[in-house]
Design a protein around this motif. Structure first.
Motif, PDB file in Angstrom:
ATOM      1  N   VAL A 133       0.831  -1.204   0.000  1.00 33.90           N
ATOM      2  CA  VAL A 133       0.000   0.000   0.000  1.00 33.90           C
ATOM      3  C   VAL A 133       0.869   1.261   0.000  1.00 33.90           C
ATOM      4  O   VAL A 133       0.444   2.335  -0.399  1.00 33.90           O
ATOM      5  CB  VAL A 133      -0.994   0.000   1.189  1.00 33.90           C
ATOM      6  N   LEU A 134       2.125   1.112   0.465  1.00 33.36           N
ATOM      7  CA  LEU A 134       3.021   2.265   0.505  1.00 33.36           C
ATOM      8  C   LEU A 134       3.702   2.516  -0.845  1.00 33.36           C
ATOM      9  O   LEU A 134       4.208   3.604  -1.097  1.00 33.36           O
ATOM     10  CB  LEU A 134       4.105   2.056   1.572  1.00 33.36           C
ATOM     11  N   ILE A 135       3.743   1.484  -1.691  1.00 32.55           N
ATOM     12  CA  ILE A 135       4.555   1.602  -2.909  1.00 32.55           C
ATOM     13  C   ILE A 135       4.089   2.724  -3.859  1.00 32.55           C
ATOM     14  O   ILE A 135       4.934   3.439  -4.388  1.00 32.55           O
ATOM     15  CB  ILE A 135       4.660   0.243  -3.651  1.00 32.55           C
ATOM     16  N   PRO A 136       2.765   2.928  -4.080  1.00 34.29           N
ATOM     17  CA  PRO A 136       2.384   4.059  -4.940  1.00 34.29           C
ATOM     18  C   PRO A 136       2.949   5.378  -4.416  1.00 34.29           C
ATOM     19  O   PRO A 136       3.415   6.218  -5.200  1.00 34.29           O
ATOM     20  CB  PRO A 136       0.855   4.046  -4.873  1.00 34.29           C
ATOM     21  N   ALA A 137       2.925   5.542  -3.085  1.00 34.38           N
ATOM     22  CA  ALA A 137       3.466   6.779  -2.511  1.00 34.38           C
ATOM     23  C   ALA A 137       4.978   6.849  -2.709  1.00 34.38           C
ATOM     24  O   ALA A 137       5.507   7.897  -3.105  1.00 34.38           O
ATOM     25  CB  ALA A 137       3.129   6.846  -1.024  1.00 34.38           C
ATOM     26  N   TYR A 138       5.673   5.734  -2.465  1.00 30.50           N
ATOM     27  CA  TYR A 138       7.123   5.724  -2.713  1.00 30.50           C
ATOM     28  C   TYR A 138       7.411   6.090  -4.163  1.00 30.50           C
ATOM     29  O   TYR A 138       8.323   6.854  -4.468  1.00 30.50           O
ATOM     30  CB  TYR A 138       7.717   4.337  -2.456  1.00 30.50           C
ATOM     31  N   PHE A 139       6.621   5.526  -5.042  1.00 35.56           N
ATOM     32  CA  PHE A 139       6.826   5.728  -6.476  1.00 35.56           C
ATOM     33  C   PHE A 139       6.854   7.225  -6.800  1.00 35.56           C
ATOM     34  O   PHE A 139       7.782   7.714  -7.453  1.00 35.56           O
ATOM     35  CB  PHE A 139       5.684   5.029  -7.226  1.00 35.56           C
ATOM     36  N   LEU A 140       5.848   7.962  -6.308  1.00 37.37           N
ATOM     37  CA  LEU A 140       5.768   9.388  -6.633  1.00 37.37           C
ATOM     38  C   LEU A 140       6.743  10.219  -5.801  1.00 37.37           C
ATOM     39  O   LEU A 140       7.352  11.167  -6.304  1.00 37.37           O
ATOM     40  CB  LEU A 140       4.340   9.879  -6.426  1.00 37.37           C
ATOM     41  N   LEU A 141       6.899   9.850  -4.521  1.00 35.79           N
ATOM     42  CA  LEU A 141       7.804  10.618  -3.660  1.00 35.79           C
ATOM     43  C   LEU A 141       9.250  10.459  -4.123  1.00 35.79           C
ATOM     44  O   LEU A 141      10.012  11.428  -4.182  1.00 35.79           O
ATOM     45  CB  LEU A 141       7.679  10.163  -2.201  1.00 35.79           C
ATOM     46  N   ALA A 144       9.921  12.572  -7.059  1.00 40.78           N
ATOM     47  CA  ALA A 144      10.141  13.969  -6.695  1.00 40.78           C
ATOM     48  C   ALA A 144      11.522  14.163  -6.076  1.00 40.78           C
ATOM     49  O   ALA A 144      12.158  15.198  -6.271  1.00 40.78           O
ATOM     50  CB  ALA A 144       9.052  14.429  -5.734  1.00 40.78           C
ATOM     51  N   LEU A 145      11.989  13.166  -5.358  1.00 39.72           N
ATOM     52  CA  LEU A 145      13.282  13.283  -4.672  1.00 39.72           C
ATOM     53  C   LEU A 145      14.446  12.846  -5.556  1.00 39.72           C
ATOM     54  O   LEU A 145      15.602  12.938  -5.146  1.00 39.72           O
ATOM     55  CB  LEU A 145      13.276  12.404  -3.416  1.00 39.72           C
ATOM     56  N   LEU A 156      15.569   3.091   2.010  1.00 39.28           N
ATOM     57  CA  LEU A 156      14.518   3.805   2.745  1.00 39.28           C
ATOM     58  C   LEU A 156      13.247   2.971   2.831  1.00 39.28           C
ATOM     59  O   LEU A 156      12.643   2.817   3.896  1.00 39.28           O
ATOM     60  CB  LEU A 156      14.202   5.133   2.043  1.00 39.28           C
ATOM     61  N   SER A 160      10.920   0.549   6.292  1.00 38.82           N
ATOM     62  CA  SER A 160       9.526   0.599   6.738  1.00 38.82           C
ATOM     63  C   SER A 160       9.091  -0.729   7.341  1.00 38.82           C
ATOM     64  O   SER A 160       8.329  -0.758   8.291  1.00 38.82           O
ATOM     65  CB  SER A 160       8.613   0.960   5.569  1.00 38.82           C
ATOM     66  N   VAL A 228       8.942  -3.187  -8.403  1.00 38.94           N
ATOM     67  CA  VAL A 228       8.158  -2.042  -8.869  1.00 38.94           C
ATOM     68  C   VAL A 228       8.999  -0.767  -8.935  1.00 38.94           C
ATOM     69  O   VAL A 228       8.909  -0.005  -9.890  1.00 38.94           O
ATOM     70  CB  VAL A 228       6.939  -1.815  -7.952  1.00 38.94           C
TER      71      VAL A 228
END
Lengths: 289, 312
Positions: A133-141, A144-145, A156, A160, A228
């Motif tokens: 469930v965290l991977i979509p957020a990691y993908f976009l974050l 950006a980073l 990182l 988790s 991913v």
């Protein structure tokens, strides 16, 4: 024979028969992986199948490490570099866990921490959280980073799901060390940090080994996150490369088996080598947790 | 006066020790978790990152268009979601049952006295220490329709006259997934149960034996009641693991044939990372997360009650 002896003999026989069955169930599949990895595919396809291979070969391993050329050498060439990536990521995550996870475990074991119940619950929840469930957020974050397709990103992400375990295992371990040890260190003139660093940590070897080996194993084996997040050539770890080979129809199973066996060996040896500490640490961490 | 200063510094010191983990968890778990939650309420277009964004420390984090409950409502009216839901329920039920029964069975045998006990305990760690990718391809080697060793064995023993394709029919494939995952996970349940068995006082068994209790009665009235806590732990952990299982599906079936091994976690994974629909994908995965949260609460409640009972 008297009936009591006969009954005993019968029950012994049952126990050893069951043990043989369990041993076969636990190790048989893994041994078969090894057998296939030193066999020729044509012998695996033969009917009836020979369980003791008629020919033994290291060709599959030679293909995997790139000594022998074959049609899927492009795939095989990714194995060794991705193994190095796995090693780097797993080591880095283990170090981070041992440094910051251990200190937190110590604090939870010894002191009255603000929001103790709540934060321990949060850690427990993190332990049970679906990482996916965290991977979509990691993908976009990470995009950006600028951490997409980097090993730093994986380190990182892996923190988790490893940190909660480390805190938990170390908390359970420190609780087995008598508080008198810290107290006498304080009396002897250490400050709290010194008491932890110079007195408590040196006798915490088994706990550190348990959580370190467990963290390393989790990272070495992790598949979905790496698959991913790190898709660019040369940036991923070993499991996605092996899964990629497994998905290709034109690669012989014997070659895939060889790469799978290479991937499995470090984790198996690590766990067997440190089994005493790992079993102690993990059972204490799970049961008391 | 000195005592009070001592207390205060203890609290500060403890907070400092926890701070790094707290920061790390906030950064790599809580913030991404919140961001994923937001995405489940948004129309995420990965190609067009224009629109509202969160500016944070010079970073531009796209927020996309807020669409309210749309992703969730579509999900609840999607028959595929409910099919997956049913399959997940079957998968979790069968997995929990198999893991508990096999885990307990192995523990009971390994708790007996026999020659080579340490070796047997080491063997337990082998299936558990393997990557699920390796677990998957290793079982391919056993189950494959052309070169599978299990097929080879059954054929040789004269039990089948042609090799079976275990992954061809959906229901059979689902059961294969359950058993393979159980092969990987049950040994850990065994380790926990063995640790529990070792802490049962021997006097209890001696008293039971003096009362004339046989093996099964000792199991029923001494061993199992003493293992209640650990059995509960095994149930909760295997339920969560069953809900979340993903990597084996990837390696063995990819959710197929058709959608017949598609569980909720695979559906979410597929929607998010094969079709790149992050909005609906995170919504699906969030329904899983809620399950996990509920199970954590249940687990916490029961464990705390148990601890309090022990302390009282």
């Amino acid at each position: 024979m008297p009936p009591a002896m006969l009954r005993r003999l019968a029950s012994r026989t049952v126990v050893y028969a069951l043990l043989a069955l369990i041993a076969l169930w636990l190790v048989g599949p893994f041994l078969w992986l090894f057998v296939t990895s030193v066999s020729y595919q044509r012998n695996l396809l033969a009917r009836p199948l020979a369980f003791i291979p008629p020919e033994v070969t290291l060709d599959n391993y030679r293909m995997v490490v790139g000594v022998v050329r074959f049609h899927a050498e492009g795939q095989a060439a990714k194995i060794l570099p991705s193994m190095l990536n796995s090693l780097i990521v797993a080591t880095a995550v283990t170090v981070v866990n041992l440094v910051i996870g251990t200190t937190a475990g110590y604090a939870y074991a010894r002191f009255r921490v603000p929001l103790k119940t709540f934060s321990l619950f949060a850690l427990l929840f993190t332990r049970m959280l679906p990482t996916v469930v965290l991977i979509p957020a990691y993908f976009l974050l990470f995009k950006a980073l600028g951490l997409q397709n980097t090993l730093t990103g994986l380190v990182l992400a892996y923190c988790s799901f490893t940190l909660p375990f480390t805190v938990w295992i170390m908390k359970a371990y420190f609780e087995t060390i008598p508080t008198d040890l810290d107290k006498s260190a304080l009396v002897d003139g250490c400050n709290r940090l010194q008491a932890y660093y110079w007195v408590v940590l040196p006798v915490s070897g088994p706990g550190l080994v348990a959580s370190g080996a467990f963290t390393f194993m989790l990272c070495w084996n992790e598949f979905i996150v790496a698959q991913v997040l790190n898709t660019k050539l040369g940036t991923t770890t070993l499991p996605p490369v092996i899964a990629g080979m497994n998905a290709q129809i034109n690669i012989d199973y014997s070659v895939i088996a060889a790469s799978g066996f290479l991937a499995a060996l470090p984790a198996v040896l690590l766990v067997l080598g440190f089994q005493k500490y790992m079993v102690q640490g993990l059972t204490a961490g799970s049961i008391k947790g | 006066m000195t005592v009070r200063r001592f207390r205060l510094s203890e609290r500060c010191f403890a907070s400092l020790l926890i701070l790094p983990v707290f920061l790390a968890i906030s950064l790599v778990v809580l913030f991404p978790l919140a961001y994923s939650l937001w995405m489940s309420f948004a129309d995420v277009n990965l190609l067009r990152a224009t629109g509202p964004a969160l500016e944070l420390l010079g970073l531009r984090i796209p927020l996309f268009r807020y669409v309210g409950l749309q992703n969730y409502l579509r999900l609840l009216s999607d028959p595929l979601y409910w099919d997956s839901f049913g399959r997940t329920a079957y998968f979790v039920g069968a997995f929990v049952l198999e893991t508990t029964v096999v885990g307990l069975g192995m523990a009971l045998v390994l708790h007996e006295r026999f020659v080579g006990r340490p070796v047997m305990r080491s063997l337990l760690l082998i299936p558990w220490s393997l990557s699920r990718v390796v677990v998957g391809l290793l079982w391919v080697g056993l189950l494959d329709v052309e070169f599978g060793a299990l097929n080879g064995f059954l054929y040789k023993a004269g039990l089948i006259d042609r090799y079976i394709s275990f992954l061809k029919s959906g229901f059979s494939a689902l059961n294969v997934l359950v058993s393979v995952y159980m092969w990987n996970q049950a040994p850990f349940a065994t380790l926990l149960l063995l640790a529990g068995m070792q802490s049962i006082p021997i006097e209890l068994y001696m008293a039971a034996e003096a009362d004339g209790a046989g093996y099964w009665q000792r199991l029923r009235y001494v061993t199992l009641p003493a293992l209640r806590g650990i059995l509960f732990l095994v149930l909760v952990v295997s339920t969560v693991n069953g809900f979340l299982m993903l990597d084996l599906i990837y390696v063995l079936t990819m959710g197929g044939p058709g959608n017949e091994t598609t569980t909720i976690s695979w559906l979410g994974f597929q929607t998010a990372f094969q079709f790149f629909k992050f909005g609906p994908g995170t919504a699906i995965l969030y329904t899983l997360t809620v399950f996990c949260l509920l199970l954590t609460v249940l687990y916490q409640k029961v464990m705390f009650r148990k601890l309090e009972a022990e302390e009282a």
